[in-house]
Design a protein around this motif. Structure first.
Motif, PDB file in Angstrom:
ATOM      1  N   ALA A  20       0.915  -1.240   0.151  1.00  0.00           N
ATOM      2  CA  ALA A  20      -0.055   0.193  -0.003  1.00  0.00           C
ATOM      3  C   ALA A  20       0.709   1.253  -0.071  1.00  0.00           C
ATOM      4  CB  ALA A  20      -0.917   0.105   1.081  1.00  0.00           C
ATOM      5  N   GLN A  21       0.207   2.223  -0.055  1.00  0.00           N
ATOM      6  CA  GLN A  21       0.727   3.417  -0.224  1.00  0.00           C
ATOM      7  C   GLN A  21       1.687   4.306   1.084  1.00  0.00           C
ATOM      8  OE1 GLN A  21      -1.728   6.790  -1.143  1.00  0.00           O
ATOM      9  NE2 GLN A  21      -0.716   8.242  -0.740  1.00  0.00           N
ATOM     10  N   VAL A  22       2.720   4.519   0.676  1.00  0.00           N
ATOM     11  CA  VAL A  22       3.749   5.200   1.858  1.00  0.00           C
ATOM     12  C   VAL A  22       4.216   6.572   1.413  1.00  0.00           C
ATOM     13  CG1 VAL A  22       5.737   4.019   1.439  1.00  0.00           C
ATOM     14  CG2 VAL A  22       5.373   4.802   3.607  1.00  0.00           C
ATOM     15  N   ARG A  23       4.499   7.534   2.201  1.00  0.00           N
ATOM     16  CA  ARG A  23       5.130   8.832   1.721  1.00  0.00           C
ATOM     17  C   ARG A  23       6.712   8.487   1.916  1.00  0.00           C
ATOM     18  NH1 ARG A  23       1.096  13.782   3.113  1.00  0.00           N
ATOM     19  NH2 ARG A  23      -0.688  12.905   1.641  1.00  0.00           N
ATOM     20  N   ALA A  24       7.241   9.146   0.950  1.00  0.00           N
ATOM     21  CA  ALA A  24       8.885   9.327   1.150  1.00  0.00           C
ATOM     22  C   ALA A  24       8.971  10.439   2.127  1.00  0.00           C
ATOM     23  CB  ALA A  24       9.731   9.621  -0.158  1.00  0.00           C
ATOM     24  N   ALA A  25      10.300  10.903   2.274  1.00  0.00           N
ATOM     25  CA  ALA A  25      10.328  12.040   3.318  1.00  0.00           C
ATOM     26  C   ALA A  25      11.577  12.586   3.059  1.00  0.00           C
ATOM     27  CB  ALA A  25      10.564  11.700   4.727  1.00  0.00           C
ATOM     28  N   VAL A  26      11.759  13.954   3.386  1.00  0.00           N
ATOM     29  CA  VAL A  26      12.867  14.809   3.106  1.00  0.00           C
ATOM     30  C   VAL A  26      13.247  15.339   4.770  1.00  0.00           C
ATOM     31  CG1 VAL A  26      11.300  16.724   2.778  1.00  0.00           C
ATOM     32  CG2 VAL A  26      13.910  16.986   2.134  1.00  0.00           C
ATOM     33  N   ARG A  27      14.479  15.273   4.881  1.00  0.00           N
ATOM     34  CA  ARG A  27      14.830  15.748   6.398  1.00  0.00           C
ATOM     35  C   ARG A  27      16.045  16.974   6.183  1.00  0.00           C
ATOM     36  NH1 ARG A  27      17.304  10.217   8.801  1.00  0.00           N
ATOM     37  NH2 ARG A  27      18.955   9.832   7.525  1.00  0.00           N
ATOM     38  N   GLY A  28      16.444  17.350   7.209  1.00  0.00           N
ATOM     39  CA  GLY A  28      17.548  18.466   7.193  1.00  0.00           C
ATOM     40  C   GLY A  28      17.621  18.959   8.650  1.00  0.00           C
ATOM     41  N   THR A  29      18.490  20.198   8.611  1.00  0.00           N
ATOM     42  CA  THR A  29      18.630  20.818   9.889  1.00  0.00           C
ATOM     43  C   THR A  29      18.662  22.086   9.481  1.00  0.00           C
ATOM     44  OG1 THR A  29      21.179  20.735   9.785  1.00  0.00           O
ATOM     45  CG2 THR A  29      20.022  19.063  11.166  1.00  0.00           C
ATOM     46  N   GLY A  59      17.446  21.581  15.731  1.00  0.00           N
ATOM     47  CA  GLY A  59      17.276  22.192  14.706  1.00  0.00           C
ATOM     48  C   GLY A  59      16.760  21.376  13.341  1.00  0.00           C
ATOM     49  N   ALA A  60      16.494  20.122  13.750  1.00  0.00           N
ATOM     50  CA  ALA A  60      15.984  19.060  12.871  1.00  0.00           C
ATOM     51  C   ALA A  60      14.548  19.131  12.436  1.00  0.00           C
ATOM     52  CB  ALA A  60      16.537  17.714  13.206  1.00  0.00           C
ATOM     53  N   PHE A  61      14.505  18.748  11.176  1.00  0.00           N
ATOM     54  CA  PHE A  61      13.119  18.659  10.555  1.00  0.00           C
ATOM     55  C   PHE A  61      12.797  17.345   9.663  1.00  0.00           C
ATOM     56  CE2 PHE A  61      15.467  21.156   7.781  1.00  0.00           C
ATOM     57  CZ  PHE A  61      14.585  20.494   6.260  1.00  0.00           C
ATOM     58  N   ARG A  62      11.682  16.895   9.563  1.00  0.00           N
ATOM     59  CA  ARG A  62      11.411  15.852   8.538  1.00  0.00           C
ATOM     60  C   ARG A  62       9.882  16.099   8.087  1.00  0.00           C
ATOM     61  NH1 ARG A  62      12.611   9.875   8.309  1.00  0.00           N
ATOM     62  NH2 ARG A  62      10.391   8.865   7.620  1.00  0.00           N
ATOM     63  N   LEU A  63       9.744  16.084   6.680  1.00  0.00           N
ATOM     64  CA  LEU A  63       8.512  16.412   6.025  1.00  0.00           C
ATOM     65  C   LEU A  63       8.200  15.054   5.187  1.00  0.00           C
ATOM     66  CD1 LEU A  63       9.343  19.860   5.115  1.00  0.00           C
ATOM     67  CD2 LEU A  63       7.333  19.196   6.678  1.00  0.00           C
ATOM     68  N   GLU A  64       7.117  14.468   5.273  1.00  0.00           N
ATOM     69  CA  GLU A  64       6.570  13.433   4.391  1.00  0.00           C
ATOM     70  C   GLU A  64       5.876  13.951   3.474  1.00  0.00           C
ATOM     71  OE1 GLU A  64       4.768  10.646   6.629  1.00  0.00           O
ATOM     72  OE2 GLU A  64       6.438   9.812   7.996  1.00  0.00           O
ATOM     73  N   ALA A  65       6.195  13.412   2.106  1.00  0.00           N
ATOM     74  CA  ALA A  65       5.317  13.635   0.897  1.00  0.00           C
ATOM     75  C   ALA A  65       5.213  12.483  -0.271  1.00  0.00           C
ATOM     76  CB  ALA A  65       6.022  14.914   0.186  1.00  0.00           C
ATOM     77  N   VAL A  66       4.587  12.721  -1.267  1.00  0.00           N
ATOM     78  CA  VAL A  66       4.512  11.638  -2.311  1.00  0.00           C
ATOM     79  C   VAL A  66       6.022  11.492  -3.291  1.00  0.00           C
ATOM     80  CG1 VAL A  66       3.313  10.639  -4.316  1.00  0.00           C
ATOM     81  CG2 VAL A  66       2.159  11.846  -2.474  1.00  0.00           C
ATOM     82  N   ALA A  67       6.490  10.271  -3.200  1.00  0.00           N
ATOM     83  CA  ALA A  67       7.641  10.253  -3.888  1.00  0.00           C
ATOM     84  C   ALA A  67       7.612  10.524  -5.396  1.00  0.00           C
ATOM     85  CB  ALA A  67       8.315   8.923  -3.536  1.00  0.00           C
ATOM     86  N   GLY A  68       8.642  10.819  -6.071  1.00  0.00           N
ATOM     87  CA  GLY A  68       8.692  10.909  -7.606  1.00  0.00           C
ATOM     88  C   GLY A  68       8.038  12.360  -8.077  1.00  0.00           C
ATOM     89  N   ARG A  69       8.011  13.216  -7.073  1.00  0.00           N
ATOM     90  CA  ARG A  69       7.374  14.692  -7.556  1.00  0.00           C
ATOM     91  C   ARG A  69       8.501  15.461  -7.196  1.00  0.00           C
ATOM     92  NH1 ARG A  69       1.031  14.246  -5.944  1.00  0.00           N
ATOM     93  NH2 ARG A  69       0.532  12.371  -7.049  1.00  0.00           N
ATOM     94  N   ARG A  70       8.519  16.884  -7.666  1.00  0.00           N
ATOM     95  CA  ARG A  70       9.396  17.751  -7.524  1.00  0.00           C
ATOM     96  C   ARG A  70       8.751  18.830  -6.526  1.00  0.00           C
ATOM     97  NH1 ARG A  70      13.582  18.236 -10.743  1.00  0.00           N
ATOM     98  NH2 ARG A  70      13.768  20.694 -10.442  1.00  0.00           N
TER      99      ARG A  70
END
Length: 823
Positions: free
Chosen positions: A35-44, A78-89
């Motif tokens: 089933a569907q899962v969202r990829a994530a982008v993280r950073g500081t 200072g860390a963060f994590r955001l989830e979103a649909v993979a394969g998009r800009r």
């Protein structure tokens, strides 16, 4: 397939227990598939003087148009994590008081987790100012694959309006008198702060008129709801989310508005909020006093029957109403432990409508010669107090944003109605003494629900959601009518009655989400077992038990940077509400009344939709739905004869629904945003009623255009217009109508105050012109209401203006229900 079983009343509780145990066992079924899962982008996030900045606002935007997708706050490191649909800009922006906003270059989000280079914010030139205010405004409309979100809180057009007014301007929503529709279909599930509102028709319309738009945060129009939602509502779900202050410390706001059409309309309210690290207490109150008119012109044609000669009639109705309502909510959110959140809230809505209706009726014989002529005056006093309580719990089993989570909710709501009626009829021709019909109708509706939802990550970047819910509805109704003619007063036993209705639904669901190779999949199955009991005092009780499965599948495929496809399949049901099956009468005038239909059956539908998205913003959708035993509202001759008519709901055989939906959000300039939607559909109904065979359909459209303007010096404006073409719905044909509304807004007092001015229905083009056609009866009516209104409103916010970090907020049940639904 639906199986109906008629049993004696003594078996009702036994079947409820039996099926509750059976349905709850579905949670233990083996699960398979991905089933569907969202990829994530993280950073500081840091600065030149500190390697870590806490509470920086980090927002993920679509790269094509910079529309916000998700917002989070950085933690102590200072860390963060955001989830979103993979394969998009996407792009990331970071904002913090005293620093200039940072924008990242555009990037494509692959599967898994993408780590960005460390972000360093640069102090802004305004950092030395004593007061620096950072503001962000959500777009008025947000379009997602399965829903459209209308952010009402900042709309100039919401000031002084009712919730029903706001819904009437929402894309694809139609308000035909007292009936709500979505994209050309009726049969909706209405949710208020995560809780079902068990009302339909006139009662639902009155409830929404009494709920001020000032309390609204957003409205979600969900056409393909996942399995976590109740299966009720063939046309979809309308989820109304109320405001909830997220500012730290002690704060609040006060608002007042006055509108003027033919009559005046006042709304005033106050909100208070106290939030600290582990506790949030909040409350609000709104008072409404609105006067308005309703004018209806009727023409009726009666074909001769064995018991009644042919005739025609012309009626004029003029009603003046005054609605007063008190709406309030109190709540408390508490962090029991680091990860356990407990919330409790109570809400109340009490409304009183006092209405006086004058009616003139001229009856004509078969040859067209004038016959009976009479007038009536109807005085009604309707009180509708309601209240609800909610207890909710949320517990993630780890500190990770992707941790397994358990949520639980218990709700109880109670709605009461008292309707007092005095209907006096004066006879001009032939002359006779006036008559008086008095009515005392009282009803009590209670709804209790208990639910639990569990969500956890699985291997291979998948996620499982499962839950169970039990709902119990009980309605007690009693009406006593008395006739007074030439002095004596007698109880009319033919139309005085009692009615009891019980409904129990036991449900369980599973959902799987997953993604791979630019494809995401969501598959769910919901099982619902229903038990209903309809018990009028003058007839045998009618009991039904039936079990149904409701699958839902949504598959999305990203073809390239510009094109994506989505395919969805859902099965839904429309169970008749207690109002629709309640046979007790409510008189409108001397010739018309409304009554429920105790023989209504549930309607089931299959819904298919294929959506193409271009540049992640422009969408085109093709859909088809087939509904068996659709429920439609009709006006037809009463079994009483004497040229009376009754308004009630009936089942037809089949409804076929085809639609093409176009959505285009466009940023024309930095200060002008346009959101355009077009629904083109074909509705075909088949069935038989009142000696009339029905095979009828017509192509129709619903167009909505909304412009938002950001103007200099704190000004903003909004222009909204919609057009509904001529359409056919069962035996009813409605002529085209539409509306244009405009609003202006100005920030005051260092953005602590807001002034709004709006005009609704500028050209007065919303009157309803409709015709019902049967083999032996035709009615044409023209309905006008006090909808062209000019409103001025003022809001003032006081107290602390700092917003709490999302990770530290204690979430109430309504937020958790939306999260559990994948919103």
């Amino acid at each position: 397939m639906v199986v109906h079983v008629t049993l004696f009343r003594s078996d009702f509780a036994l079947y409820q227990l039996k099926w509750a145990l059976l349905v709850s066992g579905l949670l233990a079924l083996p699960l398979a598939g991905r089933a569907q899962v969202r990829a994530a982008v993280r950073g500081t996030v840091g600065s030149g003087s500190s390697p870590a900045l806490e509470l920086a606002t980090v927002t993920l935007h679509r790269a094509t148009d910079s529309v916000a997708v998700k917002t989070e706050f950085s933690d102590k490191q200072g860390a963060f994590r955001l989830e979103a649909v993979a394969g998009r800009r996407y792009r990331v922006s970071v904002a913090q008081v005293g620093f200039g906003r940072y924008w990242s270059p555009a990037f494509e989000l692959p599967g898994g987790v993408l780590t960005l280079p460390a972000i360093i914010l640069v102090p802004s030139q305004a950092a030395s100012l004593k007061d620096v205010t950072v503001t962000a405004r959500r777009p008025l409309f947000e379009h997602r694959p399965d829903r459209t979100i209308m952010n009402v809180a900042d709309s100039p057009l919401a000031a002084g309006a009712t919730t029903l007014d706001v819904l009437g301007r929402a894309p694809g929503v139609t308000v035909d008198g007292d009936n709500l529709g979505l994209r050309g279909r009726q049969g909706l599930l209405l949710i208020l702060d995560g809780k079902r509102v068990p009302l339909t028709g006139a009662e639902l319309a009155d409830y929404l008129r009494a709920l001020p738009a000032e309390q609204l945060q957003s409205i979600e129009l969900i056409t393909n709801p996942p399995a976590s939602y109740d299966a009720q509502g063939g046309a979809g779900v309308i989820a109304i989310n109320l405001k909830k202050d997220q500012r730290l410390g002690t704060n609040g706001s006060a608002n007042a508005s006055y509108g003027r059409g033919e009559y005046g309309k006042f709304t005033g309210g106050l909100t208070l909020n106290h939030r600290r690290k582990n506790l949030n207490a909040y409350g609000n109150y709104t008072y409404t006093d609105r006067r308005y008119f309703t004018r209806i012109d009727d023409e009726r044609q009666f074909v001769a029957t064995p018991s009644l000669p042919a005739a025609s009639s012309v009626l004029t109705n003029n009603q003046v109403s005054q609605l007063r309502s008190h709406a309030a909510k109190l709540g408390l959110d508490l962090n029991l432990t680091k990860r356990t959140l407990l919330g409790v809230s109570v809400t109340g809505l009490a409304s009183q409508t006092q209405a006086t209706t004058t009616n003139q009726t001229q009856l004509y014989g078969a040859n067209g010669a004038p016959a009976d002529r009479y007038a009536s005056e109807v005085a009604q006093d309707i009180n509708r107090p309601s209240g609800s309580a909610n207890l909710n719990l949320r517990h993630p089993f780890a500190d990770s944003a992707n941790a397994a989570t358990l949520t639980a909710d218990a709700d109880y709501a109670r709605y009461r109605t008292t309707r007092l009626l005095d209907l006096t009829t004066y006879f001009d021709a032939p002359a006779q003494a006036p008559t008086l019909l008095t009515g005392d109708q009282r009803s009590t509706l209670s709804i209790g629900t208990a639910r639990a939802d569990y969500s956890r990550p699985l291997r291979h970047r998948a996620r499982l959601e499962a839950g169970a819910k039990v709902t119990r509805i009980t309605s007690d109704n009693e009406v006593v009518f008395a006739n007074t003619a030439n002095g004596p007063r007698t109880i009319d036993l033919a139309i005085s009655n009692q009615f009891r209705y019980e409904e129990n639904v036991n449900a369980a669901y599973v959902n799987l989400h997953g993604s791979a190779f630019k494809t995401t999949l969501q598959a769910g199955l919901r099982a619902e077992q229903s038990n209903t009991l309809a018990a009028p005092s003058d007839a045998a009780s009618r009991t039904q038990h039936y079990f149904q499965l409701f699958p839902s599948v949504v598959a999305e495929r990203t073809l390239n940077d510009r094109h994506a496809l989505a395919l969805s399949l859902t099965r839904r049901i429309d169970r008749p509400s207690y109002v629709q099956v309640n046979p007790l009468r409510a008189y409108l005038n001397a010739t018309s009344y409304s009554a429920g239909n105790p023989y209504l059956m549930p309607a089931t539908s299959y819904n298919f939709e294929l959506t193409h998205t271009y540049r992640q913003k422009f969408s085109t959708a093709l859909a088809y739905a087939r509904t068996d035993q659709p429920i439609v509202n009709v006006v037809q001759p009463s079994p009483d004869g004497n040229h009376l008519v009754v308004n009630q709901d009936v089942n037809l055989r089949t409804q076929h629904f085809y639609t093409l939906t176009l959505t285009a959000p466009v940023t024309l300039t930095k200060w002008w945003e346009l959101y355009a939607t077009g629904f083109f559909y074909y509705n075909r109904f088949l069935g038989q009623l009142n000696g009339t065979d029905l095979d009828r359909g017509q192509v129709a459209c619903n167009l909505t255009l909304n412009s938002s303007f950001t103007l200099p010096k704190g000004w903003s404006a909004e222009l909204n217009g919609f057009y509904e073409s001529r359409e056919v719905y069962g035996f009813e044909a409605l002529r085209a109508r539409g509306q244009v509304a405009a609003g202006l807004q100005k920030s005051l007092w260092s953005q602590k105050g807001t002034f709004r001015l709006n005009v609704a229905d500028i050209f007065y083009t919303t009157p309803i012109n409709s015709t019902y056609t049967f083999a032996n009866f035709t009615e044409r009516f023209y309905r006008r209401q006090d909808l062209r209104v000019v409103t001025a409103a003022l809001t003032y916010r006081f107290g602390n203006s700092k917003v709490a970090a999302a990770r530290k907020r204690a979430a109430g049940a309504e937020e958790e229900l939306r999260r559990a639904a994948g919103q």
